[in-house]
Motif scaffolding. Structure first.
Motif, mmCIF file in Angstrom:
data_model
loop_
_atom_site.group_PDB
_atom_site.id
_atom_site.type_symbol
_atom_site.label_atom_id
_atom_site.label_comp_id
_atom_site.label_asym_id
_atom_site.label_seq_id
_atom_site.Cartn_x
_atom_site.Cartn_y
_atom_site.Cartn_z
ATOM 1 N N MET A 1 -11.796 -56.213 -53.271
ATOM 2 C CA MET A 1 -12.908 -55.675 -52.496
ATOM 3 C C MET A 1 -14.219 -55.848 -53.233
ATOM 4 S SD MET A 1 -15.042 -52.747 -52.328
ATOM 5 C CE MET A 1 -14.191 -51.369 -53.083
ATOM 6 N N LYS A 2 -14.223 -55.647 -54.567
ATOM 7 C CA LYS A 2 -15.468 -55.667 -55.331
ATOM 8 C C LYS A 2 -16.150 -57.021 -55.274
ATOM 9 C CE LYS A 2 -14.303 -51.953 -58.559
ATOM 10 N NZ LYS A 2 -14.108 -51.583 -59.974
ATOM 11 N N TYR A 3 -15.377 -58.114 -55.456
ATOM 12 C CA TYR A 3 -16.004 -59.436 -55.467
ATOM 13 C C TYR A 3 -16.530 -59.806 -54.084
ATOM 14 C CZ TYR A 3 -11.394 -60.908 -53.718
ATOM 15 O OH TYR A 3 -10.245 -61.034 -52.985
ATOM 16 N N ARG A 4 -15.935 -59.277 -53.030
ATOM 17 C CA ARG A 4 -16.441 -59.528 -51.683
ATOM 18 C C ARG A 4 -17.788 -58.845 -51.476
ATOM 19 N NH1 ARG A 4 -10.685 -58.360 -48.568
ATOM 20 N NH2 ARG A 4 -9.744 -60.412 -48.960
ATOM 21 N N ILE A 5 -17.915 -57.631 -51.997
ATOM 22 C CA ILE A 5 -19.193 -56.925 -51.885
ATOM 23 C C ILE A 5 -20.253 -57.588 -52.749
ATOM 24 C CG2 ILE A 5 -20.361 -54.728 -52.374
ATOM 25 C CD1 ILE A 5 -17.823 -53.307 -51.489
ATOM 26 N N VAL A 6 -19.842 -58.133 -53.889
ATOM 27 C CA VAL A 6 -20.794 -58.810 -54.784
ATOM 28 C C VAL A 6 -21.403 -60.036 -54.108
ATOM 29 C CG1 VAL A 6 -20.982 -60.157 -56.913
ATOM 30 C CG2 VAL A 6 -19.815 -57.964 -56.940
ATOM 31 N N LEU A 71 -22.910 -63.278 -40.569
ATOM 32 C CA LEU A 71 -23.353 -63.330 -41.963
ATOM 33 C C LEU A 71 -23.532 -64.770 -42.428
ATOM 34 C CD1 LEU A 71 -21.098 -60.523 -43.470
ATOM 35 C CD2 LEU A 71 -23.593 -60.475 -43.316
ATOM 36 N N THR A 72 -22.549 -65.616 -42.144
ATOM 37 C CA THR A 72 -22.611 -67.013 -42.568
ATOM 38 C C THR A 72 -23.765 -67.742 -41.889
ATOM 39 O OG1 THR A 72 -20.199 -67.012 -42.847
ATOM 40 C CG2 THR A 72 -21.294 -69.145 -42.806
ATOM 41 N N THR A 73 -23.888 -67.560 -40.584
ATOM 42 C CA THR A 73 -24.933 -68.257 -39.832
ATOM 43 C C THR A 73 -26.331 -67.807 -40.248
ATOM 44 O OG1 THR A 73 -23.451 -68.483 -37.928
ATOM 45 C CG2 THR A 73 -25.810 -68.773 -37.525
ATOM 46 N N GLY A 167 -29.101 -69.429 -51.316
ATOM 47 C CA GLY A 167 -28.676 -69.033 -49.983
ATOM 48 C C GLY A 167 -27.453 -69.809 -49.515
ATOM 49 N N ILE A 168 -27.435 -71.107 -49.788
ATOM 50 C CA ILE A 168 -26.289 -71.939 -49.408
ATOM 51 C C ILE A 168 -25.042 -71.524 -50.179
ATOM 52 C CG2 ILE A 168 -25.360 -74.283 -49.519
ATOM 53 C CD1 ILE A 168 -28.217 -75.274 -48.923
ATOM 54 N N ILE A 169 -25.201 -71.242 -51.475
ATOM 55 C CA ILE A 169 -24.071 -70.767 -52.293
ATOM 56 C C ILE A 169 -23.514 -69.467 -51.708
ATOM 57 C CG2 ILE A 169 -23.421 -69.844 -54.558
ATOM 58 C CD1 ILE A 169 -25.453 -71.812 -55.777
ATOM 59 N N ILE A 174 -19.360 -66.362 -48.714
ATOM 60 C CA ILE A 174 -18.998 -65.481 -47.603
ATOM 61 C C ILE A 174 -17.892 -66.109 -46.747
ATOM 62 C CG2 ILE A 174 -19.834 -64.532 -45.396
ATOM 63 C CD1 ILE A 174 -22.518 -64.049 -46.824
ATOM 64 N N ASN A 175 -18.047 -67.375 -46.446
ATOM 65 C CA ASN A 175 -17.065 -68.071 -45.618
ATOM 66 C C ASN A 175 -15.703 -68.155 -46.300
ATOM 67 O OD1 ASN A 175 -16.573 -69.681 -43.134
ATOM 68 N ND2 ASN A 175 -16.131 -71.286 -44.626
ATOM 69 N N TRP A 176 -15.711 -68.232 -47.618
ATOM 70 C CA TRP A 176 -14.476 -68.390 -48.399
ATOM 71 C C TRP A 176 -13.814 -67.045 -48.692
ATOM 72 C CZ3 TRP A 176 -14.197 -69.342 -54.311
ATOM 73 C CH2 TRP A 176 -12.884 -69.614 -54.687
ATOM 74 N N LEU A 177 -14.601 -66.027 -49.044
ATOM 75 C CA LEU A 177 -14.049 -64.799 -49.599
ATOM 76 C C LEU A 177 -13.851 -63.682 -48.582
ATOM 77 C CD1 LEU A 177 -16.132 -64.606 -52.925
ATOM 78 C CD2 LEU A 177 -13.746 -65.325 -52.671
#
Length: 389
Positions: A1-6, A71-73, A167-169, A174-177
């Motif tokens: 959960m933490k890395y997703r919020i990061v 979020l991704t868009t 921003g791209i990173i 977001i799309n991956w995690l």
């Protein structure tokens, strides 16, 4: 959960950097695009008000969509807007790309808060929200100096390229995690707007008042510090670093206090402490400059950052508690109120300086925060039997 919020916090970090870095590269933009400094400064104004207007409208129109896609868009559109800023041929086109960047940011930030709240456990929602808002704080303490250094070394256009790359990173992360999140209920626009009841709207006004008071100080902090300390202009950035450090600890404390003692108590204490620090600024300017006044200026600068940003986790957690089913839309209005306060703070602060004196910035700002505190206390008395938060 933490890395997703990061990874969500990385998005708010680069958005916060994009909003505030204009001040550091203002002279370069004005010179290169052949406009006055005051005209170049309107880039900050247009970003703030486009964000303020865009957050509730876009949040409402997209609330029925899948949050991960939003979020991704939105962060990709934000990156494209900043990428276009690299190649704009004129100030007018840069004005347009700033509006596009603001609208994309206005869509991303409240959804990021909502997603973080869903990813966190019930006992750690305040901390999760503080991590997201900490991204904005780190943008102040690290992103703005880095972006300014890039702009002054390689040109202001490369600053926007740097922002676009981060921003791209973020979009890739977001799309991956992030997992696919459950959609909010598909409710008609009219009914969604009706859900913003009097309780919610009055609480949002509390946020506007406190932000207005705070940004009266932050917008004009350079001339204020020069008056209280007589330091060289080049040293102002170090005081801003202290403000940023205080902001980080304030954000952490606000999240902890919200989880431990509740959003209401944390918000009341934060507003009271914030007003006291703002009053102290005007008090310092009444005394001649000496080592004690300089030391107190350093301390109060950090404490102002602490108090200002301790408010955010408590305010947002309280707003969510008022209508959890419409959290995304309510947080979009919260983000809107933040940027509305930024714009009003700069406007009212300028009027105080022009019509009265810079000495009065602190106490006038403190009065705005006190009005916000009194309004919040009145709200609690009116609705005390309806919501416990």
């Amino acid at each position: 959960m933490k890395y997703r919020i990061v990874i969500l916090a990385l998005g708010t970090f680069i958005i916060g950097t994009d909003d505030l870095v204009i001040a550091g590269i203002l002279l370069s933009i004005a010179h290169d695009l052949e406009v006055s400094i005051s005209m170049a400064g309107q880039l900050v104004t247009v970003f703030a008000f486009a964000y303020a207007l865009g957050a509730p409208v876009l949040g409402t129109l997209t609330a029925h969509l899948q949050q991960k896609k939003i979020l991704t868009t939105s962060i990709l559109l934000f990156s494209i807007a900043n990428g276009l800023s690299v190649i704009v041929p004129s100030f007018g086109w840069l004005f347009i790309t700033r509006i596009l960047a603001a609208l994309s940011a206005a869509l991303f930030t409240p959804i990021a808060m909502t997603t973080a709240s869903k990813l966190a456990t019930q006992k750690s929602k305040g901390k999760a929200l503080s991590v997201i808002t900490a991204g904005l704080t780190v943008g102040i303490i690290l992103g703005v100096p880095i972006g300014t250094w890039i702009g002054t070394t390689f040109g202001w256009r490369i600053t926007f390229l740097f922002i676009a790359i981060i921003g791209i990173i973020t979009a890739i992360g977001i799309n991956w995690l992030l997992p696919v999140m459950e959609k909010e209920a598909d409710i008609p626009l009219k009914k969604r707007l009706m859900s913003l009841n009097t309780h919610v709207m009055l609480t949002l006004v509390v946020g506007v008042m406190s932000t207005t008071g705070g940004f009266m100080l932050y917008t004009y902090i350079a001339p204020i510090l020069q008056k209280t300390t007589n330091i060289e202009y080049t040293m102002i950035s170090w005081f801003l670093v202290l403000f940023g450090i205080g902001s980080i600890f304030g954000n952490i404390a606000g999240g902890y206090g919200t989880d431990r003692y509740g959003a209401k108590k944390t918000l009341i204490l934060s507003l009271l402490f914030f007003a006291m620090t703002l009053f102290s600024i005007s008090l310092l300017m009444l005394f001649p400059v000496n080592w004690l006044i300089i030391l107190l200026s350093v301390l109060i600068c950090a404490l102002c950052g602490f108090a200002a940003w301790a408010l955010n986790p408590a305010l947002n957690a309280h707003l969510i508690s008022l209508n959890p089913k419409q959290a995304s839309m309510i947080l979009s209005f919260s983000a809107s109120s933040l940027y509305l306060g930024i714009g009003l703070g700069a406007l009212v602060g300028g009027l105080v300086i022009n019509r009265i004196s810079i000495i009065h910035i602190g106490w006038v700002g403190g009065v705005f925060v006190c009005i916000g505190l009194l309004l919040f206390l009145v709200i609690q008395q009116i609705f005390k039997n309806k919501i416990n938060g």
